[in-house]
Structures are given as structure tokens and as C-alpha cells.
Write an enzyme that holds these catalytic residues in place. Structure first.
Site, PDB file in Angstrom:
ATOM      1  N   HIS A 209       0.370  -0.816   0.282  1.00 35.55           N
ATOM      2  CA  HIS A 209       0.242  -0.066  -0.173  1.00 35.55           C
ATOM      3  C   HIS A 209       1.056   1.353   0.202  1.00 35.55           C
ATOM      4  O   HIS A 209       0.610   2.097   1.041  1.00 35.55           O
ATOM      5  CB  HIS A 209      -1.231  -0.059   1.640  1.00 35.55           C
TER       6      HIS A 209
ATOM      7  N   ILE B   5       1.585   4.217   1.610  1.00 34.90           N
ATOM      8  CA  ILE B   5       0.953   5.415   1.867  1.00 34.90           C
ATOM      9  C   ILE B   5      -0.015   4.350   2.910  1.00 34.90           C
ATOM     10  O   ILE B   5      -0.537   3.701   3.030  1.00 34.90           O
ATOM     11  CB  ILE B   5      -0.604   5.703   1.514  1.00 34.90           C
TER      12      ILE B   5
ATOM     13  N   GLY C 270      -6.444   4.232   5.856  1.00 33.66           N
ATOM     14  CA  GLY C 270      -6.948   5.343   6.596  1.00 33.66           C
ATOM     15  C   GLY C 270      -7.348   4.383   7.985  1.00 33.66           C
ATOM     16  O   GLY C 270      -7.884   4.664   9.011  1.00 33.66           O
ATOM     17  N   VAL C 271      -7.772   3.036   6.923  1.00 35.76           N
ATOM     18  CA  VAL C 271      -8.622   2.371   8.113  1.00 35.76           C
ATOM     19  C   VAL C 271      -7.084   1.793   9.984  1.00 35.76           C
ATOM     20  O   VAL C 271      -7.701   2.255  10.936  1.00 35.76           O
ATOM     21  CB  VAL C 271      -9.130   1.283   7.654  1.00 35.76           C
TER      22      VAL C 271
ATOM     23  N   GLU D 108      -7.809   2.988  13.371  1.00 33.17           N
ATOM     24  CA  GLU D 108      -8.178   2.370  14.451  1.00 33.17           C
ATOM     25  C   GLU D 108      -6.514   2.644  15.538  1.00 33.17           C
ATOM     26  O   GLU D 108      -6.657   2.367  16.856  1.00 33.17           O
ATOM     27  CB  GLU D 108      -7.101   1.072  13.590  1.00 33.17           C
TER      28      GLU D 108
END
Length: 152
Positions: free
Chosen positions: A54, A60, A63-64, A68
């Protein structure tokens, strides 16, 4: 631990929440104001496993995982304030709302996560939080989330 601490280092964090590498996403929590608010710190490094895919050549932080990390910050805040070290506290997501992503987060960034309690009090199982994650003052993400705190 007395429940009056205003910060948590990595050793205390690991005594409160069960997360471990590669899913422990907060290095320090500071400015703990009871169960009201706190700031989590995540030093983002290239050797984190999600950067392999990723994205290759453009690492990067997903986002999740930022969300978290905000949730882990909130759990540590509550755990410190309620003297939950070594009490086998588990925290489970129940909802994530109003999530927005504003900037990329990558290796070398220091992610600051400011969380605040929107609903919840000592003794309650279900809590709701608001969080904003930023890098050098630039907002990276924001959301509201609901979690269940389970001890035992």
C-alpha cells in the site's frame, strides 16, 4: 498506576490494550485528561508491513489503520484513567461514522491523534469518541467511533 497519570509510554500501553506488532499502532499517549481527552503519537516508519502493498513505490498508511490508531489512543486514555493496566481489557469497534481523509500519511511522519469522549463514563461498556489525526498541524483524518470496553 494510579489512574491519575497524564501520559502512557509503550510499556504501559501494552499493559492496557492487547494489541501487539504489527497491529499496535500507537507509540505514546500524552495529555490524558481523565476520560475526557488525550493525544496519541504514532511514529510512522517504512518497515511497517502495510507499506509493502500500500502502495509499492508510494507508501501510504491506510486510512483504516489511522482510524484504528485513534481507537487505540481512546482505549489507552480510558484504561489509564480507570486504572486498567494488567486487567485484560478488550475493546471492540461497534461503529465508525463521519470518517474523512484529508492528507496522505507516510514514512517519516509523526501522526498526532487527538481523541475526545463524546459519550461514556467509568463503568459504562459502550463509549463514543471523536478523533482528529494530523501531521505537522495538517489534518490527515477525522471520524467518530463507538466502541465496547470489555474487562475480564
Amino acid at each position: 498506576m494510579t489512574g491519575t497519570e497524564t501520559q502512557a509510554d509503550i510499556q504501559l500501553i501494552q499493559r492496557i490494550i492487547p494489541h501487539r506488532y504489527p497491529f499496535l499502532l500507537v507509540d505514546k499517549v500524552r495529555d490524558i485528561d481523565g476520560t475526557s481527552s488525550a493525544t496519541g503519537i504514532k511514529n510512522v516508519t517504512m518497515n511497517e508491513p502495510h507499506f509493502q502493498g500500500h502502495f509499492p513505490g508510494l507508501p501510504i498508511m491506510p486510512g483504516v489503520t489511522i482510524i484504528e490508531a485513534m481507537a487505540q489512543t481512546a482505549a489507552v486514555m480510558v484504561g489509564v484513567s480507570m486504572d486498567m493496566a494488567d486487567k485484560n481489557m478488550k475493546v471492540y469497534f461497534m461503529a465508525i461514522d463521519r470518517a474523512k481523509f484529508r492528507r496522505k500519511v507516510g514514512p517519516g511522519d509523526v501522526l498526532e491523534m487527538q481523541v475526545r469522549t463524546l459519550r461514556g463514563k467509568p463503568g459504562a461498556k459502550v463509549w463514543r469518541f471523536g478523533g482528529v489525526a494530523s501531521v505537522e498541524g495538517d489534518m490527515a483524518a477525522e471520524c467518530e467511533f463507538t466502541a465496547m470496553m470489555d474487562v475480564g
